[in-house]
Design a protein around this motif. Sequence first.
Motif, PDB file in Angstrom:
ATOM      1  N   ARG A   6     -25.027  12.265   2.144  1.00  0.00           N
ATOM      2  CA  ARG A   6     -24.629  13.671   1.885  1.00  0.00           C
ATOM      3  C   ARG A   6     -25.555  14.578   1.487  1.00  0.00           C
ATOM      4  NH1 ARG A   6     -19.073  14.640   0.281  1.00  0.00           N
ATOM      5  NH2 ARG A   6     -18.888  12.489  -0.224  1.00  0.00           N
ATOM      6  N   VAL A   7     -25.582  15.817   2.228  1.00  0.00           N
ATOM      7  CA  VAL A   7     -26.723  16.841   1.801  1.00  0.00           C
ATOM      8  C   VAL A   7     -25.910  18.076   1.373  1.00  0.00           C
ATOM      9  CG1 VAL A   7     -28.446  15.852   3.481  1.00  0.00           C
ATOM     10  CG2 VAL A   7     -26.788  17.551   4.236  1.00  0.00           C
ATOM     11  N   PRO A   8     -26.551  19.038   0.455  1.00  0.00           N
ATOM     12  CA  PRO A   8     -26.102  20.228  -0.028  1.00  0.00           C
ATOM     13  C   PRO A   8     -26.131  21.356   1.211  1.00  0.00           C
ATOM     14  CG  PRO A   8     -28.295  20.041  -0.644  1.00  0.00           C
ATOM     15  CD  PRO A   8     -28.195  18.745   0.034  1.00  0.00           C
ATOM     16  N   LEU A   9     -24.939  22.145   1.262  1.00  0.00           N
ATOM     17  CA  LEU A   9     -24.962  22.903   2.324  1.00  0.00           C
ATOM     18  C   LEU A   9     -25.646  23.736   2.609  1.00  0.00           C
ATOM     19  CD1 LEU A   9     -22.870  24.160   4.419  1.00  0.00           C
ATOM     20  CD2 LEU A   9     -21.941  25.611   2.450  1.00  0.00           C
ATOM     21  N   SER A  10     -26.392  24.054   1.376  1.00  0.00           N
ATOM     22  CA  SER A  10     -27.538  25.332   1.346  1.00  0.00           C
ATOM     23  C   SER A  10     -28.673  24.719   2.103  1.00  0.00           C
ATOM     24  CB  SER A  10     -28.070  25.500  -0.345  1.00  0.00           C
ATOM     25  OG  SER A  10     -28.358  24.380  -1.137  1.00  0.00           O
ATOM     26  N   VAL A  33     -23.854  17.056  10.088  1.00  0.00           N
ATOM     27  CA  VAL A  33     -22.557  16.792  10.491  1.00  0.00           C
ATOM     28  C   VAL A  33     -21.570  17.322   9.413  1.00  0.00           C
ATOM     29  CG1 VAL A  33     -20.911  15.186  11.302  1.00  0.00           C
ATOM     30  CG2 VAL A  33     -23.285  14.976  11.941  1.00  0.00           C
ATOM     31  N   PHE A  34     -20.629  18.133   9.849  1.00  0.00           N
ATOM     32  CA  PHE A  34     -19.572  18.195   8.957  1.00  0.00           C
ATOM     33  C   PHE A  34     -18.551  17.245   9.354  1.00  0.00           C
ATOM     34  CE2 PHE A  34     -21.219  22.407   8.811  1.00  0.00           C
ATOM     35  CZ  PHE A  34     -21.075  22.978   7.332  1.00  0.00           C
ATOM     36  N   LEU A  35     -18.324  16.174   8.049  1.00  0.00           N
ATOM     37  CA  LEU A  35     -17.475  15.086   8.241  1.00  0.00           C
ATOM     38  C   LEU A  35     -16.570  14.814   7.267  1.00  0.00           C
ATOM     39  CD1 LEU A  35     -17.396  12.219   9.589  1.00  0.00           C
ATOM     40  CD2 LEU A  35     -19.455  11.618   8.484  1.00  0.00           C
ATOM     41  N   LYS A  36     -15.174  14.673   7.777  1.00  0.00           N
ATOM     42  CA  LYS A  36     -14.298  14.213   6.887  1.00  0.00           C
ATOM     43  C   LYS A  36     -14.116  12.484   7.417  1.00  0.00           C
ATOM     44  CE  LYS A  36     -10.524  13.889   4.209  1.00  0.00           C
ATOM     45  NZ  LYS A  36     -10.564  13.776   2.809  1.00  0.00           N
ATOM     46  N   GLY A  37     -14.472  11.570   6.376  1.00  0.00           N
ATOM     47  CA  GLY A  37     -14.430  10.117   6.880  1.00  0.00           C
ATOM     48  C   GLY A  37     -13.017   9.496   6.354  1.00  0.00           C
ATOM     49  N   ASN A  59     -21.971  31.333   4.368  1.00  0.00           N
ATOM     50  CA  ASN A  59     -21.280  31.789   3.423  1.00  0.00           C
ATOM     51  C   ASN A  59     -19.667  31.921   3.696  1.00  0.00           C
ATOM     52  OD1 ASN A  59     -23.606  32.294   2.037  1.00  0.00           O
ATOM     53  ND2 ASN A  59     -23.786  34.146   3.171  1.00  0.00           N
ATOM     54  N   PHE A  60     -19.176  30.620   3.990  1.00  0.00           N
ATOM     55  CA  PHE A  60     -17.795  30.655   4.393  1.00  0.00           C
ATOM     56  C   PHE A  60     -16.738  30.206   3.217  1.00  0.00           C
ATOM     57  CE2 PHE A  60     -19.692  26.325   5.437  1.00  0.00           C
ATOM     58  CZ  PHE A  60     -18.932  25.401   4.342  1.00  0.00           C
ATOM     59  N   GLY A  61     -17.319  30.082   1.909  1.00  0.00           N
ATOM     60  CA  GLY A  61     -16.620  29.867   0.817  1.00  0.00           C
ATOM     61  C   GLY A  61     -16.318  28.389   0.608  1.00  0.00           C
ATOM     62  N   ASP A  62     -15.236  27.868   0.328  1.00  0.00           N
ATOM     63  CA  ASP A  62     -15.070  26.584  -0.119  1.00  0.00           C
ATOM     64  C   ASP A  62     -14.646  25.802   1.038  1.00  0.00           C
ATOM     65  OD1 ASP A  62     -15.686  26.988  -2.721  1.00  0.00           O
ATOM     66  OD2 ASP A  62     -13.580  27.656  -3.364  1.00  0.00           O
ATOM     67  N   THR A  90     -14.391  20.820   3.947  1.00  0.00           N
ATOM     68  CA  THR A  90     -14.990  21.444   2.744  1.00  0.00           C
ATOM     69  C   THR A  90     -16.519  21.773   2.591  1.00  0.00           C
ATOM     70  OG1 THR A  90     -14.856  19.215   1.569  1.00  0.00           O
ATOM     71  CG2 THR A  90     -12.903  20.545   1.285  1.00  0.00           C
ATOM     72  N   LYS A  91     -16.871  22.396   1.903  1.00  0.00           N
ATOM     73  CA  LYS A  91     -18.414  22.753   1.867  1.00  0.00           C
ATOM     74  C   LYS A  91     -19.178  21.587   1.022  1.00  0.00           C
ATOM     75  CE  LYS A  91     -18.378  24.845  -2.896  1.00  0.00           C
ATOM     76  NZ  LYS A  91     -18.701  26.068  -3.705  1.00  0.00           N
ATOM     77  N   ASP A  92     -18.635  20.364   0.579  1.00  0.00           N
ATOM     78  CA  ASP A  92     -19.365  19.453   0.239  1.00  0.00           C
ATOM     79  C   ASP A  92     -19.359  18.368   1.367  1.00  0.00           C
ATOM     80  OD1 ASP A  92     -16.839  18.892  -0.059  1.00  0.00           O
ATOM     81  OD2 ASP A  92     -16.899  17.577  -1.898  1.00  0.00           O
ATOM     82  N   GLN A  93     -18.734  18.353   2.588  1.00  0.00           N
ATOM     83  CA  GLN A  93     -18.506  17.408   3.557  1.00  0.00           C
ATOM     84  C   GLN A  93     -19.870  17.685   4.751  1.00  0.00           C
ATOM     85  OE1 GLN A  93     -14.482  17.885   4.740  1.00  0.00           O
ATOM     86  NE2 GLN A  93     -13.775  16.272   3.330  1.00  0.00           N
ATOM     87  N   VAL A  94     -20.945  17.804   4.262  1.00  0.00           N
ATOM     88  CA  VAL A  94     -22.205  17.882   5.096  1.00  0.00           C
ATOM     89  C   VAL A  94     -22.969  16.502   4.969  1.00  0.00           C
ATOM     90  CG1 VAL A  94     -24.209  19.120   5.510  1.00  0.00           C
ATOM     91  CG2 VAL A  94     -22.281  20.351   4.846  1.00  0.00           C
ATOM     92  N   TYR A  95     -23.119  15.937   6.325  1.00  0.00           N
ATOM     93  CA  TYR A  95     -23.859  14.803   6.011  1.00  0.00           C
ATOM     94  C   TYR A  95     -25.145  14.667   7.197  1.00  0.00           C
ATOM     95  CZ  TYR A  95     -19.763  12.588   3.571  1.00  0.00           C
ATOM     96  OH  TYR A  95     -18.946  12.038   2.821  1.00  0.00           O
ATOM     97  N   ARG A  96     -26.029  13.925   6.994  1.00  0.00           N
ATOM     98  CA  ARG A  96     -27.240  13.724   7.601  1.00  0.00           C
ATOM     99  C   ARG A  96     -27.913  12.241   8.054  1.00  0.00           C
ATOM    100  NH1 ARG A  96     -31.815  17.152   5.161  1.00  0.00           N
ATOM    101  NH2 ARG A  96     -30.111  18.721   5.733  1.00  0.00           N
ATOM    102  N   PHE A  97     -28.225  12.097   9.227  1.00  0.00           N
ATOM    103  CA  PHE A  97     -28.585  10.902   9.876  1.00  0.00           C
ATOM    104  C   PHE A  97     -29.819  10.623   8.794  1.00  0.00           C
ATOM    105  CE2 PHE A  97     -25.874  11.439  13.625  1.00  0.00           C
ATOM    106  CZ  PHE A  97     -25.288  10.455  13.400  1.00  0.00           C
ATOM    107  N   GLY A  98     -30.048   9.351   8.489  1.00  0.00           N
ATOM    108  CA  GLY A  98     -31.482   8.949   7.688  1.00  0.00           C
ATOM    109  C   GLY A  98     -32.299   8.460   8.626  1.00  0.00           C
ATOM    110  N   GLU A  99     -33.552   8.135   8.226  1.00  0.00           N
ATOM    111  CA  GLU A  99     -34.626   7.571   8.854  1.00  0.00           C
ATOM    112  C   GLU A  99     -34.317   6.032   8.994  1.00  0.00           C
ATOM    113  OE1 GLU A  99     -36.454   9.241  11.052  1.00  0.00           O
ATOM    114  OE2 GLU A  99     -35.727  11.359  10.392  1.00  0.00           O
TER     115      GLU A  99
END
Length: 313
Positions: free
Chosen positions: A223-227, A234-238, A291-294, A304-313
């Motif tokens: 998981r990574v911060p939206l900023s 990836v925006f992801l709801k698992g 800046n889409f809000g929550d 939601t703004k906290d559902q941002v993910y990234r592939f690791g190395e």
Amino acid sequence: MPKLSKLMRLGVVSILIFALMVGCTTEQSQLNKKTEIVEKPRLEEKDGISSPTNKSEQSYKESLINSNGRTIIERIKVPEGYERVEVPRGSFAEYLRNLPLKPHGTKVKYYNGEEKPNDVYVAVIDMDVGTRDLQQCADAVIRLYSEYLYKNRQYDKIHFNFTNGFRADFKKWMQGYRIKVEGNKTYWIKVAGYDDSYECFRKYLDMVFAYAGTLSLSQEMKRVPLSDLQIGDVFLKGSDPGHCAIVVDVAQNPKTGEKIFLLAQSYMPAQDIHILKNPANEDSNPWYSINFGDILVTPEWQFTKDQVYRFGE
């Protein structure tokens, strides 16, 4: 009937002429008003692309979508005041924003050849969907990341977990091993010789598509911060059901620092990967603001703004 006097005849003629003049004037006035209403905005040619002389929605569409563009970066232009962010040469980000697109106006097709009825996209990525109902939402993300790694011969990085936790490594698949699934039991068996062909790679992906999903993907990505949003995130709801959409391009306003981004997805049933519209904008502008809000509202899902993910190395 008695004949009309000469004076009376002149009077009748004068009245008729006056009536005709008034009628023509009134009709012409109405015609002019209609012409003003339906008149289309005039476009000026600049660098071979029509640009609007006013801010009409249709002109705005023509200024952002280049129907002749063959890749994301060529087809979808950035709004005024924004610039595409720089990315390292050869990176996953560069690969995504240069994905080939099918001709402008192409419809999204399901795996069985039927057209997707929902008009939620501005472009279709030129990549096969297969002939089985496998490449859905999480699978599209897996597909794009795997295609990039395979193209760059980074075979050891191509591995994904099944929902039951089993790790499927492409490198082992290349060595001739295949995955056997018996209920909740999953294991490797040796059935063939070494093969690193693209055909072998696609068969591996179909196996992953069958047993991986949004839940397993959320557990192996970080998981990574939206900023800190980047191309490839990836925006992801698992969950079950869950969904995901991948960021395929990012631009930024150098004055305000605001980021905007493009999203791509597949969905159910398996279908062509496509670039999403933004329902908050006109169809002409598929860019989303950071800046889409929550809640991030996409045409077929909300994140939601906290559902941002990234592939690791």
